[in-house]
Design an enzyme around this catalytic site. Structure first.
Site, PDB file in Angstrom:
ATOM      1  CG  ASP A 357      -0.266   0.246   2.511  1.00  0.00           C
ATOM      2  OD1 ASP A 357       0.961   0.010   2.573  1.00  0.00           O
ATOM      3  OD2 ASP A 357      -0.919   0.661   3.463  1.00  0.00           O
ATOM      4  CG  ASP A 630       0.047   0.614   7.680  1.00  0.00           C
ATOM      5  OD1 ASP A 630      -0.731   0.761   6.713  1.00  0.00           O
ATOM      6  OD2 ASP A 630       0.667   1.560   8.207  1.00  0.00           O
ATOM      7  CG  ASN A 698      23.115 -44.673  -3.149  1.00  0.00           C
ATOM      8  OD1 ASN A 698      24.089 -44.699  -3.886  1.00  0.00           O
ATOM      9  ND2 ASN A 698      23.109 -44.055  -1.982  1.00  0.00           N
TER      10      ASN A 698
HETATM   11  N1  ATP Z   1     -10.487   9.791   7.967  1.00  0.00           N
HETATM   12  C1  ATP Z   1     -10.882  10.031   6.736  1.00  0.00           C
HETATM   13  N2  ATP Z   1     -11.937  10.829   6.525  1.00  0.00           N
HETATM   14  C2  ATP Z   1     -12.362  11.057   5.282  1.00  0.00           C
HETATM   15  N3  ATP Z   1     -11.779  10.575   4.174  1.00  0.00           N
HETATM   16  C3  ATP Z   1     -10.722   9.796   4.312  1.00  0.00           C
HETATM   17  C4  ATP Z   1     -10.206   9.473   5.598  1.00  0.00           C
HETATM   18  N4  ATP Z   1      -9.135   8.672   5.424  1.00  0.00           N
HETATM   19  C5  ATP Z   1      -9.001   8.488   4.097  1.00  0.00           C
HETATM   20  N5  ATP Z   1      -9.939   9.160   3.410  1.00  0.00           N
HETATM   21  C6  ATP Z   1     -10.115   9.198   1.957  1.00  0.00           C
HETATM   22  O1  ATP Z   1     -10.317   7.892   1.436  1.00  0.00           O
HETATM   23  C7  ATP Z   1      -9.299   7.570   0.500  1.00  0.00           C
HETATM   24  C8  ATP Z   1      -8.941   6.111   0.611  1.00  0.00           C
HETATM   25  O2  ATP Z   1      -8.407   5.882   1.908  1.00  0.00           O
HETATM   26  P1  ATP Z   1      -7.768   4.488   2.284  1.00  0.00           P
HETATM   27  O3  ATP Z   1      -7.531   4.531   3.738  1.00  0.00           O
HETATM   28  O4  ATP Z   1      -8.556   3.390   1.668  1.00  0.00           O
HETATM   29  O5  ATP Z   1      -6.408   4.481   1.479  1.00  0.00           O
HETATM   30  P2  ATP Z   1      -5.143   5.367   1.673  1.00  0.00           P
HETATM   31  O6  ATP Z   1      -4.838   5.523   3.112  1.00  0.00           O
HETATM   32  O7  ATP Z   1      -5.337   6.643   0.888  1.00  0.00           O
HETATM   33  O8  ATP Z   1      -4.040   4.584   0.877  1.00  0.00           O
HETATM   34  P3  ATP Z   1      -3.331   3.169   1.145  1.00  0.00           P
HETATM   35  O9  ATP Z   1      -4.276   2.183   0.557  1.00  0.00           O
HETATM   36  O10 ATP Z   1      -2.090   3.342   0.351  1.00  0.00           O
HETATM   37  O11 ATP Z   1      -3.084   3.016   2.600  1.00  0.00           O
HETATM   38  C9  ATP Z   1      -8.143   8.506   0.825  1.00  0.00           C
HETATM   39  O12 ATP Z   1      -7.350   8.730  -0.311  1.00  0.00           O
HETATM   40  C10 ATP Z   1      -8.880   9.764   1.278  1.00  0.00           C
HETATM   41  O13 ATP Z   1      -9.292  10.513   0.168  1.00  0.00           O
END
Ligand code: ATP
Length: 883
Positions: A357, A630, A698
């Site tokens: 990721d 993670d 063998n």
């Molecule tokens: N706490 C949050 N509140 C609102 N939107 C969020 C929050 N965390 C993440 N997002 C949105 O959702 C998207 C996807 O988040 P996700 O956690 O699935 O992946 P990531 O953390 O961006 O990436 P990775 O998969 O590499 O860990 C993010 O790119 C962001 O736009």
């Protein structure tokens, strides 16, 4: 009021203080009670137990041990090693020998089985202890609410899962493992994965109920079971069953836990099963050949059995366990990597593709707000203020045990700008969900009576899809498709700078008392975007370089925007090529999906299931695939991979599901782990190469000689003693370290390639045996001596010498360790000495061996020189560059 005692060590629900002793129950028994009735029955309350009461219950009921952590007892371990297929075949051969009253053969086989079982079970016990110590370093904890004493306020604290007792109040958040069977008291947007229990792959909604519905034993929505994990949302639950009383423990006892076949299973098990087929075929073949050519009958059976035993690498399980355990212990001590499942070390070495990721792996996962802009791209601090209101109330109302880093960054920036989210009153929250990719809070604005304001923030595409209007300079304009596309283009440009963008939208609704759901998040007004920067992990670029040099292809599977992911790759020196999105791959599966992602480096906007689908497709296409992640959104992919890797700070469920845990969030540790895997696989490969080719040689020679000679070429007891010597010498491979050549590329042990290899080297070995017969014939003729005993002794000596030569020549790496001979050269020397001296010693006549004439030894030296030359030449062809 008398307190009911539960059976010690069971963790069953204790009876209510006022209830009769028979009122004890597991999760399902209390399912029909209201929360209040259940709490009373469990002598607990919404504020949790006192520490003293929890200690008493722990002493009485025993630890809440998760079934996967049970350590088998000695007898059980010994019995398990008897169930090993090699042992089973040996035992069958022993029984056949006993049936034809060949007691010598039966006794030697029994000794072989006994020694290998003791070695194997003690090796496993040792490895198990080492693994338990390693697992302790990544102990699983639960957030429990307890009180220091009766009058004190409850405090939430982390405790090891084993210390949970019935009646405890536990908090759950995304990525938590459900630590025991729980009755939900509160829940907010809670969904759980319970594939381990029901096989259902999609998350299931769970919520608290006052009046439990009558759903029988099926899947009560107000109960969460140990073994499931939180996919999204949060909740608070009352522990109703622990340890052996949980539903998971019952299912585990009934079914055992099976994991999909990994690279290790495919290679080592594949080779083992091919050999077992050969072994089973050998006795009937020997019998038939001897009957047809020499007219011998059942009297050849002990010899046929001994030949089959000669083919068996009995020490394979012992060498595999010891090699991997040693590699894992060394990696933990020096490389900061904890291998939780031993075969995963082999799979690390065999890994061809590593999917990662992005957030927290390539980047530091410490985002910082860079700016907040309105829908027209003009600076607007109001957008950040609303984002902070959303973050604050989502975290507050959802009672999340661990806050999200994006929310923390938004709150920190808003705090610096003087915003106060507490000016609004929180009403409800829908916590962040990696499938919806957004989070929502419902608040009351100061002075806005009878109105609820929905505050939604999340990925730009997902929030924009729910917006009907956009606000700029205080005026709202309708949002059509063209304007949406323009906004998405702007977002893409910003992400090209490496920024992460959160879209923020609001909507006013008439106040209501009912629950808010996802379907309420429509017709929103877009306020603008908050742009955040997440710095790259300092060691990531070097680590990616090391992996590329080791021949491991890296793919980034991220939930983030394609632009942000591509920029991170470029900054790390990794060519992102054409960036795919999971949406574009939605229709593909299996080989078509594997082919589509094969050439790509980045697949963006992946939901958890997309990551798992891609990993499974790559695996299905024959690539040994690792996954490093993670977050909660990485858990399905961690399970789908041949080897799931996670940093120690990962969410609990990721850590629990992973095969390998990195002590630090440092990608360079993967390079060290891959190297350790390749050294271990290198040792195993050398062991298998050497053992199997000389065993096969063998056996072939023995079959041929058996047909040509008028007497048996070796007595069964001699075959078995020779086998015992080989087995003991081969244990040295568990202590060996191959040369650095093994680091060059993935080191999967492929059964087909192996069989080809051992056939070639087996034939060379058999040729050496034939040459020995010729040498012996010349020597005996010249000396005018003869006899079966001399033949047997001569061949015994030659076999041990050729085995020693094979050990030295088919192994890669230096022969000395810090100036002293390594374990394999020492074992080879010991074999040669035994081969030379045993027939001449007083044990020789007891085994039916008599000293060959001196000329034989001179001719043997010539045969061995030729054999060594042939081996070295074949090695250059079949094992190029392994020195
Ligand atoms: N706490 C949050 N509140 C609102 N939107 C969020 C929050 N965390 C993440 N997002 C949105 O959702 C998207 C996807 O988040 P996700 O956690 O699935 O992946 P990531 O953390 O961006 O990436 P990775 O998969 O590499 O860990 C993010 O790119 C962001 O736009």
């Amino acid at each position: 009021m008398a307190e009911t005692d539960a059976a010690p060590g069971t963790g069953r629900l204790p009876g209510p203080r006022e209830a009769p002793a028979e009122v004890t129950a597991g999760a399902a028994d209390g399912a029909a009670l209201t929360p209040l009735q259940l709490m009373r029955r469990l002598a607990s309350g919404p504020r949790g137990l006192t520490e003293a009461e929890a200690d008493t219950r722990l002493a009485r009921d025993g630890e809440n041990t998760v079934p996967a952590w049970y350590t088998p007892t000695w007898p059980r371990r010994f019995l398990r090693s008897l169930r090993d297929p090699f042992t089973a075949v040996l035992l069958c051969l022993g029984l056949v020998s006993a049936a034809v009253a060949s007691w010598g053969t039966a006794c030697v086989i029994t000794v072989l089985v006994g020694v290998s079982c003791v070695l194997r079970s003690s090796g496993e016990a040792h490895a198990g202890r080492a693994m338990a110590a390693l697992r302790e370093m990544v102990a699983t904890t639960a957030t429990v609410q307890r009180r220091p004493d009766d009058d004190a306020a409850p405090r939430a604290r982390e405790i090891p899962v084993e210390e949970l007792v019935v009646g405890d109040v536990v908090r759950l958040g995304p990525g938590d493992l459900v630590p025991a069977d729980l009755r939900l008291l509160r829940a907010s947007g809670l969904t759980v994965h319970q594939a381990t229990l029901t096989g259902e792959s999609t998350p299931v909604a769970k919520y608290a109920v006052d009046d439990p519905p009558d759903v029988g034993d099926a899947d009560p929505p107000h109960l969460c079971f140990q073994g499931s994990s939180v996919a999204s949302g949060s909740g608070t639950g009352l522990v109703v069953a622990t340890g052996a009383d949980t539903r998971f423990a019952a299912a585990y006892r009934a079914l055992g836990r099976r994991r999909a076949e990994t690279a290790f299973d495919r290679s080592v098990h594949g080779i083992a099963w091919t050999l077992i087929r050969f072994m089973l075929l050998t006795p009937p073949l020997v019998l038939m050949a001897n009957a047809a050519v020499r007219g011998r009958g059942l009297e050849t059976l002990p010899f046929a059995v001994a030949v089959a035993v000669g083919l068996t690498p009995e020490m394979l399980p012992v060498v595999v366990t010891a090699t991997l355990a040693r590699g894992a212990a060394r990696l933990a001590a020096t490389g900061g990597v904890i291998v939780k499942r031993l075969p995963a070390l082999h799979d690390l070495g065999a890994m061809q593709v590593l999917c990662l990721d992005k957030t927290g792996t390539l980047t530091q996962d410490r985002p910082v707000v860079e700016r907040s802009v309105d829908a027209r791209g003009r600076p607007d601090p109001g957008v950040l203020r609303w984002a902070a209101v959303g973050s604050f109330w989502t975290l507050e109302l959802a009672e999340l045990p661990a806050p999200d880093t994006l929310d923390e960054a938004v709150l920190a920036a808003a705090d610096e700008a003087g915003a106060d989210p507490l000016a609004h009153d929180g009403v409800a929250a829908l916590p962040f969900d990696p499938v919806r990719r957004l989070a929502a809070a419902v608040v009351r604005r100061p002075g806005a009576l009878g109105v609820h304001t929905l505050v939604v923030k999340g990925a730009a595409e997902d929030v924009l899809a729910r917006c009907a209007r956009a606000r700029s300079d205080g005026a709202d304009t309708a949002l059509d498709d063209a304007e949406r596309a323009r906004l998405l283009d702007t977002v893409a440009r910003e992400t090209d700078e490496g920024l992460r963008l959160l879209a923020v939208a609001v909507a006013d609704r008439p106040a209501r008392t009912g629950e808010y759901r996802e379907c309420d998040l429509r017709g929103l007004t877009l306020l603008g975007f908050v742009a955040l920067r997440d710095a790259l992990a300092p060691t990531a670029a070097d680590a990616l370089g090391v992996l590329a040099r080791r021949g491991v292809r890296v793919k980034i599977l991220t939930g983030d925007h394609p632009g942000t992911a591509a920029r991170a790759c470029r900054d790390l020196g990794l060519d992102p090529g054409e960036v795919l999105t999971a949406g574009a791959l939605a229709q593909l599966d299996g080989p078509a999906l594997a082919a589509a992602v094969d050439g790509a480096t980045v697949v963006a906007r992946c939901a958890p299931a997309d990551k798992a689908r891609i990993v499974a497709a790559l695996r299905g296409a024959g690539q040994v695939t690792g996954f490093l992640g993670d977050g909660v959104n990485d858990v399905p992919a961690l399970h789908a991979a041949d080897v799931g890797i996670t940093p120690r700070g990962a969410v609990t469920v990721a850590r629990e599901g992973a095969d390998v845990v990195l002590a630090e969030k440092d990608l360079t540790a993967i390079g060290r782990a891959v190297a350790a895997g390749r050294y271990s696989s290198g040792s195993l490969a050398a062991y298998l190469r050497i053992t199997l080719s000389s065993n096969l040689g063998n056996v072939l020679a023995m079959l041929g000689a058996g047909l040509l000679l008028s007497f048996l070429p070796m007595l069964p007891a001699q075959v078995l003693v020779q086998n015992l010597c080989f087995d003991a010498a081969q244990l040295a491979f568990a202590l060996d370290r191959p040369g650095d050549g093994v680091l060059r590329g993935p080191a999967a042990l492929r059964p087909r390639a192996f069989l080809r290899f051992i056939t070639v080297f087996g034939l060379i070995n058999a040729a050496a045996d034939v040459a020995t017969f010729a040498a012996l014939a010349v020597a005996l003729h010249t000396a005018g001596a003869g006899g079966e005993e001399v033949f047997h002794a001569a061949w015994f000596t030659e076999n041990l010498f050729t085995q020693a030569l094979v050990m030295l020549l088919l192994r890669a790496g230096h022969l000395t360790v810090r100036g002293r001979p390594g374990p394999v050269p020492c074992a080879a020397a010991a074999l040669a000495v035994i081969g030379l001296l045993l027939p001449l010693s007083p044990l020789g006549p007891a085994l039916g061996l008599a000293a060959p004439p001196p000329l034989y030894y001179a001719l043997l030296a010539a045969v061995l020189a030729l054999y060594g030359t042939a081996l070295a030449a074949a090695r250059r062809r079949y094992l190029p560059g392994t020195r």
